[in-house]
Design a protein around this motif. Structure first.
Motif, PDB file in Angstrom:
ATOM      1  N   ASP A   1      -3.150   5.645  -1.049  1.00 44.28           N
ATOM      2  CA  ASP A   1      -2.728   6.906  -1.652  1.00 44.28           C
ATOM      3  C   ASP A   1      -3.299   7.015  -3.063  1.00 44.28           C
ATOM      4  O   ASP A   1      -3.027   6.174  -3.920  1.00 44.28           O
ATOM      5  CB  ASP A   1      -1.192   6.967  -1.687  1.00 44.28           C
ATOM      6  CG  ASP A   1      -0.684   8.351  -2.047  1.00 44.28           C
ATOM      7  OD1 ASP A   1      -1.473   9.157  -2.563  1.00 44.28           O
ATOM      8  OD2 ASP A   1       0.513   8.611  -1.821  1.00 44.28           O
ATOM      9  N   ARG A   2      -4.106   8.055  -3.310  1.00 47.25           N
ATOM     10  CA  ARG A   2      -4.746   8.208  -4.614  1.00 47.25           C
ATOM     11  C   ARG A   2      -3.772   8.672  -5.692  1.00 47.25           C
ATOM     12  O   ARG A   2      -4.133   8.690  -6.871  1.00 47.25           O
ATOM     13  CB  ARG A   2      -5.899   9.201  -4.524  1.00 47.25           C
ATOM     14  CG  ARG A   2      -7.259   8.645  -4.053  1.00 47.25           C
ATOM     15  CD  ARG A   2      -7.358   7.182  -4.019  1.00 47.25           C
ATOM     16  NE  ARG A   2      -8.714   6.680  -3.819  1.00 47.25           N
ATOM     17  CZ  ARG A   2      -9.021   5.643  -3.088  1.00 47.25           C
ATOM     18  NH1 ARG A   2      -8.063   4.983  -2.439  1.00 47.25           N
ATOM     19  NH2 ARG A   2     -10.257   5.184  -3.001  1.00 47.25           N
TER      20      ARG A   2
ATOM     21  N   ASP B   1     -11.963   9.612  -5.885  1.00 44.72           N
ATOM     22  CA  ASP B   1     -10.794  10.441  -5.584  1.00 44.72           C
ATOM     23  C   ASP B   1     -10.824  10.969  -4.149  1.00 44.72           C
ATOM     24  O   ASP B   1      -9.816  10.946  -3.449  1.00 44.72           O
ATOM     25  CB  ASP B   1     -10.733  11.605  -6.573  1.00 44.72           C
ATOM     26  CG  ASP B   1      -9.557  12.521  -6.313  1.00 44.72           C
ATOM     27  OD1 ASP B   1      -8.434  12.136  -6.667  1.00 44.72           O
ATOM     28  OD2 ASP B   1      -9.759  13.612  -5.738  1.00 44.72           O
ATOM     29  N   SER B   2     -11.962  11.449  -3.691  1.00 45.43           N
ATOM     30  CA  SER B   2     -12.041  12.039  -2.353  1.00 45.43           C
ATOM     31  C   SER B   2     -13.501  12.160  -1.948  1.00 45.43           C
ATOM     32  O   SER B   2     -14.409  12.001  -2.765  1.00 45.43           O
ATOM     33  CB  SER B   2     -11.365  13.420  -2.318  1.00 45.43           C
ATOM     34  OG  SER B   2     -11.944  14.284  -3.302  1.00 45.43           O
TER      35      SER B   2
ATOM     36  N   PHE C   1      -7.810  -1.423  -6.807  1.00 45.61           N
ATOM     37  CA  PHE C   1      -7.441  -1.160  -5.418  1.00 45.61           C
ATOM     38  C   PHE C   1      -8.072   0.132  -4.909  1.00 45.61           C
ATOM     39  O   PHE C   1      -8.216   0.320  -3.695  1.00 45.61           O
ATOM     40  CB  PHE C   1      -5.910  -1.088  -5.276  1.00 45.61           C
ATOM     41  CG  PHE C   1      -5.290   0.158  -5.840  1.00 45.61           C
ATOM     42  CD1 PHE C   1      -5.112   1.287  -5.066  1.00 45.61           C
ATOM     43  CD2 PHE C   1      -4.895   0.201  -7.166  1.00 45.61           C
ATOM     44  CE1 PHE C   1      -4.539   2.433  -5.590  1.00 45.61           C
ATOM     45  CE2 PHE C   1      -4.320   1.335  -7.697  1.00 45.61           C
ATOM     46  CZ  PHE C   1      -4.145   2.452  -6.914  1.00 45.61           C
ATOM     47  N   ASP C   2      -8.433   1.043  -5.819  1.00 48.73           N
ATOM     48  CA  ASP C   2      -8.975   2.338  -5.430  1.00 48.73           C
ATOM     49  C   ASP C   2     -10.470   2.450  -5.703  1.00 48.73           C
ATOM     50  O   ASP C   2     -11.014   3.545  -5.796  1.00 48.73           O
ATOM     51  CB  ASP C   2      -8.242   3.455  -6.173  1.00 48.73           C
ATOM     52  CG  ASP C   2      -8.145   3.180  -7.673  1.00 48.73           C
ATOM     53  OD1 ASP C   2      -8.839   2.273  -8.161  1.00 48.73           O
ATOM     54  OD2 ASP C   2      -7.376   3.878  -8.354  1.00 48.73           O
TER      55      ASP C   2
ATOM     56  N   ALA D   1       0.817  -1.214   0.000  1.00 44.32           N
ATOM     57  CA  ALA D   1       0.000   0.000   0.000  1.00 44.32           C
ATOM     58  C   ALA D   1       0.847   1.258   0.000  1.00 44.32           C
ATOM     59  O   ALA D   1       0.321   2.349  -0.208  1.00 44.32           O
ATOM     60  CB  ALA D   1      -0.908   0.002   1.234  1.00 44.32           C
ATOM     61  N   ARG D   2       2.140   1.110   0.192  1.00 44.87           N
ATOM     62  CA  ARG D   2       3.009   2.278   0.288  1.00 44.87           C
ATOM     63  C   ARG D   2       3.621   2.628  -1.060  1.00 44.87           C
ATOM     64  O   ARG D   2       3.834   1.761  -1.903  1.00 44.87           O
ATOM     65  CB  ARG D   2       4.106   2.031   1.322  1.00 44.87           C
ATOM     66  CG  ARG D   2       3.534   1.844   2.713  1.00 44.87           C
ATOM     67  CD  ARG D   2       4.518   1.238   3.679  1.00 44.87           C
ATOM     68  NE  ARG D   2       3.872   0.952   4.949  1.00 44.87           N
ATOM     69  CZ  ARG D   2       3.197  -0.160   5.216  1.00 44.87           C
ATOM     70  NH1 ARG D   2       3.118  -1.096   4.278  1.00 44.87           N
ATOM     71  NH2 ARG D   2       2.608  -0.347   6.370  1.00 44.87           N
ATOM     72  N   SER D   3       3.889   3.903  -1.228  1.00 42.81           N
ATOM     73  CA  SER D   3       4.480   4.397  -2.466  1.00 42.81           C
ATOM     74  C   SER D   3       5.684   5.259  -2.119  1.00 42.81           C
ATOM     75  O   SER D   3       5.590   6.150  -1.257  1.00 42.81           O
ATOM     76  CB  SER D   3       3.439   5.213  -3.256  1.00 42.81           C
ATOM     77  OG  SER D   3       3.999   5.733  -4.428  1.00 42.81           O
TER      78      SER D   3
END
Length: 678
Positions: free
Chosen positions: A606-607, A229-230, A312-313, A164-166
């Motif tokens: 994270d988008r 997105d949000s 995933f999003d 999940a990390r970038s």
């Protein structure tokens, strides 16, 4: 040009065999009797010239076919540039981008992460078994960030999974350079990634000159991505049993318009709403959803869309705090203020308390979201310090000066708050002529501000002297251009400063219709609510309830299959929770304090990873050239595997396949000459 097996070149003597055959004609001549040869002599001379040319061409084709066949077995190559081999061996670092964007499909049919794993194994296979290898992923796991043998390295590579990390390439390169410090031998680093534009951070690269770096860009098949997105809630206060209105922003990163896409809303695991929406290619759309708040302190839910293959999003998790009442404190300097008491004391939205000037409990300031201060002629140093701390830690303060205000004490406090100071008491009548309708205080108050709007009249006022460095934003202006009411951000909180006391002999503000929306909206916006969600990253820190309410407790974050105790730092106003890399999965989590539920937190991926646009090889080369990053090499794996490129790095550019093609070509030429040249 060099040869891998130069011993095969002795076989070039075989080119003499066609010459020997050509010189010694083994074909037996046969006599043919003819009565008159006078007419044949000229014809025979012409035929002999053509036959000699044909034999020479056939001879040349045979010689070249044999020569190129021998060269193919000798394995010719163009030597590669010396990359700095060292007798101490090689220290090789490999970064595998395992972020969610690597789930996109590659041209060979698999996903980019599978191809990245195969490329990392190719890197290991190209070096000697005795060399040292190090693996880095976006997780920055401790077990990876060390040099191991090739066998152990290959085992770790095959275990890499999505994260999940970038991380930006700049950050990874900095981390890798630190891990190479003091390592003997030749140092080489490979960065295998899709090089997303939104996360690569190439502009911040600072390569280590002692490290030979290679970028291995992986290109995905063109694919769209529809994602949430949000989301946000319009009202800062959500009351039990009242409608909650949520706004969603959706993005379509694909090249096709989408119609009738389904969207579902779930609250506490129960589906509440199903709707549909249309969105243009590359566009953004906003949707409003609503539901009725329950009786609990927090409602957790998620919205979801359907999208493939990047999914995933597709979900956005959120936690909405339901606040029964907002605590407001009235500090009264010269007796009770009936206007503040009437406004907040008789409204079910607020939990209102008062403290007189002679009995102020500073320790209770943290129990309130808003402090309304009226009638103080002088501000003591202790009160000023406590008010400043209250605002710095997230509280909101509305300050109405006393009628006999001692300006030096106010100036000292306002200067510490980085606000404008009172200059003098002015007795010339003024009118408030305009308001700042763009300020959040007036949001939703007016559908349209009329030109002849009725605003307060002023008999006396304290002139507010504006400073050049002030961060204040004026709410209302007097006709002489001075501020009538002005707000300042300060720390985590805010200060709202009035130029008049709440007394009728100064102005008609306490009786004016603008007084109620200004005070009520200031109170509504003073509530320091948690964001609806938090992005998953290593720097994540969250402020929660006042620390003195749970001095003996420990916060625990949990859901059905996960539980973690975050790092906790307590200050006077609140507790900060630091999660570092403990949260790895998006979802809704309960926040427990001992055995009691203290709230809920939601986490989303994270988008930036949802923006799939990546740098191709040409754009990557241009970027490295623009930023003068000449020490980084780009490896093009479009037509060749990374293993082949690594072999060329070791042995140079192989030419044996060209030699084989030329040998076959000359054999074909010989057949054509013998078949069609009569």
């Amino acid at each position: 040009m060099s040869f891998v097996f130069p011993g095969f070149l002795f076989a070039l003597f075989a080119v003499l065999l066609p010459v020997i055959i050509h010189l010694f004609r083994f074909r037996r001549l046969r006599k043919v009797y003819f009565p008159n040869t006078a007419f044949l002599r000229q014809l025979r001379e012409a035929h002999r010239r053509q036959s000699q040319l044909k034999h020479l061409l056939v001879l040349l084709a045979r010689m070249l076919a044999i020569a190129f066949l021998v060269l193919a077995f000798a394995r010719p190559f163009v030597p590669a540039q010396d990359m700095g081999s060292d007798p101490a061996g090689n220290a090789v670092g490999v970064y595998i981008d395992n972020s969610f964007s690597m789930s996109a499909l590659s041209p060979d049919g698999g996903c980019l992460l599978d191809r990245a794993v195969a490329s990392a194994l190719d890197v290991a296979a190209a070096y000697r078994p005795g060399d040292r290898f190090m693996l880095i992923t976006n997780d920055f796991e401790g077990r990876h960030q060390r040099f191991v043998s090739r066998e152990e390295f290959e085992t770790m590579v095959e275990e890499v999974d999505y994260s999940a990390r970038s991380r930006s390439i700049a950050r990874v390169m900095t981390r890798m350079a630190g891990l190479f410090s003091g390592e003997p031998g030749s140092r080489r680093a490979y960065f295998i990634s899709d090089f997303q534009k939104s996360t690569s951070g190439i502009d911040a690269l600072e390569p280590d000159t002692a490290l030979i770096s290679f970028f291995v860009p992986l290109q995905a098949l063109p694919a769209g991505n529809l994602f949430v997105d949000s989301c946000w809630v319009d009202s800062p206060v959500r009351l039990p049993g009242q409608p909650v209105s949520m706004q969603l922003r959706l993005r379509n990163e694909g090249s096709q318009d989408l119609q009738g896409q389904p969207l579902r809303l779930y609250i506490d695991g129960v589906r509440r709403t199903v709707t549909s929406f249309d969105i243009q290619a590359g566009g953004v759309t906003e949707i409003q959803l609503s539901w009725t708040a329950g009786d609990g302190p927090v409602e957790q839910g998620h919205v979801e869309v359907l999208d493939h293959p990047v999914n995933f999003d597709d979900r956005m998790y959120f936690s909405v705090e339901v606040s029964p009442r907002i605590p407001v404190l009235g500090l009264e300097g010269n007796g009770q203020n009936p206007y503040v008491r009437a406004l907040f004391g008789n409204n079910d939205l607020f939990l209102f308390e008062t403290m007189p000037a002679f009995s102020i409990d500073y320790d209770r300031f943290s129990d309130f979201d808003l402090v309304v201060m009226t009638g103080f002629d002088r501000l003591s140093a202790g009160l000023s310090a406590e008010l400043q701390r209250f605002v710095q830690e997230g509280g909101s303060l509305i300050l109405f000066p006393g009628a006999g205000a001692e300006l030096p004490s106010y100036s000292a406090f306002l200067s510490a708050m980085e606000a404008d100071a009172y200059n003098s008491l002015e007795t010339v009548s003024q009118r408030v002529i305009s308001l700042n309708e763009q300020h959040p205080i007036f949001e939703g108050v007016f559908e349209e501000v009329p030109d002849n709007i009725d605003l307060p009249a002023v008999s006396r006022y304290f002139a507010i002297e504006a400073r050049a460095a002030s961060a204040g934003e004026t709410l209302l202006w007097l006709q002489n251009g001075l501020p009538f009411m002005i707000s300042y951000p300060q720390g985590e909180g805010s200060l709202l400063l009035s130029s008049v006391p709440l007394q009728p002999d100064f102005s008609n503000l306490p009786h004016h219709s603008v007084f109620v929306p200004v005070m009520v909206n200031a109170a509504l916006q003073s509530r320091a609510l948690q964001p609806l969600y938090h992005p998953i990253n290593s720097e994540l820190s969250i402020g929660v309830a006042p620390a003195d309410a749970q001095a003996n407790g420990m916060y625990v974050l949990s859901n059905k299959s996960f539980e973690v105790i975050p790092e906790q730092r307590r200050t006077r106003g609140r507790t900060l929770l630091f999660f570092h890399d403990q949260i790895g999965r998006a979802g809704n989590y309960r926040l427990l304090l001992g055995e009691e539920e203290a709230g809920g937190l939601s986490f989303n991926y994270d988008r930036r990873e949802s923006l799939l646009a990546s740098y191709d090889i040409g754009a990557l080369r241009d970027l490295l050239s623009d930023y003068q990053l000449h020490g980084i090499h780009i490896m093009d794996t479009h037509n060749r595997s990374l293993g082949q490129l690594m072999q060329e790095m070791e042995y140079g550019m192989a030419l044996w396949h060209w030699c084989l093609l030329f040998a076959l070509g000359f054999m074909l030429l010989e057949v054509l000459l013998l078949r069609f040249w009569k």
